[in-house]
Design a protein around this motif. Structure first.
Motif, short mmCIF file in Angstrom:
data_model
loop_
_atom_site.label_atom_id
_atom_site.label_comp_id
_atom_site.label_asym_id
_atom_site.label_seq_id
_atom_site.Cartn_x
_atom_site.Cartn_y
_atom_site.Cartn_z
N SER A 12 0.85 -1.19 0.00
CA SER A 12 0.00 0.00 0.00
C SER A 12 0.89 1.24 0.00
N LEU A 13 0.27 2.36 -0.26
CA LEU A 13 1.01 3.62 -0.26
C LEU A 13 1.57 3.92 1.12
N PRO A 15 2.31 6.08 4.46
CA PRO A 15 1.42 7.01 5.17
C PRO A 15 1.56 8.44 4.64
N GLY A 16 0.42 9.08 4.51
CA GLY A 16 0.40 10.47 4.07
C GLY A 16 0.28 10.68 2.58
N CYS A 17 0.41 9.63 1.79
CA CYS A 17 0.36 9.78 0.33
C CYS A 17 -1.07 9.85 -0.21
N ALA A 18 -1.98 9.12 0.41
CA ALA A 18 -3.37 9.15 -0.06
C ALA A 18 -3.91 10.56 0.14
N ALA A 19 -4.50 11.10 -0.87
CA ALA A 19 -5.09 12.44 -0.88
C ALA A 19 -4.05 13.56 -0.83
N LYS A 83 2.24 -1.12 -9.00
CA LYS A 83 1.13 -1.14 -8.03
C LYS A 83 1.05 0.20 -7.29
N LEU A 84 2.18 0.73 -6.85
CA LEU A 84 2.16 2.00 -6.12
C LEU A 84 1.76 3.16 -7.02
N GLY A 85 2.19 3.14 -8.27
CA GLY A 85 1.81 4.20 -9.21
C GLY A 85 0.31 4.22 -9.44
N ARG A 86 -0.27 3.06 -9.61
CA ARG A 86 -1.72 2.97 -9.80
C ARG A 86 -2.46 3.41 -8.55
N PHE A 89 -2.30 7.21 -8.17
CA PHE A 89 -3.22 7.87 -9.08
C PHE A 89 -4.66 7.77 -8.58
N ALA A 90 -5.02 6.61 -8.06
CA ALA A 90 -6.39 6.38 -7.60
C ALA A 90 -6.69 7.08 -6.27
N GLU A 91 -5.73 7.06 -5.36
CA GLU A 91 -5.97 7.56 -4.00
C GLU A 91 -5.58 9.01 -3.78
#
Length: 131
Positions: A12-13, A15-19, A83-86, A89-91
């Motif tokens: 998973s991404l 911490p802190g990367c989503a949004a 996987k992290l790039g996708r 982009f999504a999150e």
């Protein structure tokens, strides 16, 4: 590799990367995180603070995806980066800046993060132009 790909399902991404709007990712080399990666992260964070620039700065520890066969590290790295790039982009749909550093073998996942993110952005732009 195609018959037995690297399992990245638990990845998973950081911490802190989503949004996040601004992200700086560092991928270590085959030896794992070291003094150089620590120094780089500290310097980027210090420069961001001095410039009052809000950015998520994170090390991606991708050692769990290393395999005993060193010849497969490039494939594993590509799978991790894709996987992290996708996910990024999504999150993080409001992402404005992305800086990615890969040290030695870390260049494999770093390159794939950029490639996956770029492809998805182009697709989104094309869809918007068609409307």
């Amino acid at each position: 590799f195609l018959q037995n790909p690297t399992d990245t399902s638990a990845l998973s991404l950081p911490p802190g990367c989503a949004a996040a709007k601004n992200v700086f990712l560092v991928f270590h080399g085959r030896g794992g995180p070291d003094r150089e990666t620590d120094d780089l992260l500290a310097r980027v964070r210090a420069q961001d603070a001095a410039a009052k620039f809000e950015r998520t700065v994170a090390l991606v520890d991708w050692r769990p995806y290393f395999e005993s066969d060193a010849a497969r590290i490039s494939f594993a790295g590509q799978a991790v980066g894709r996987k992290l790039g996708r996910a990024l982009f999504a999150e993080a749909p409001g992402l404005r800046t992305l800086h990615v550093v890969g040290t030695s073998a870390g260049a494999w996942p770093a390159n794939e993060v950029c490639t996956a993110t770029s492809r998805r952005r182009r697709r989104r732009r094309r869809r918007a132009e068609r409307r």
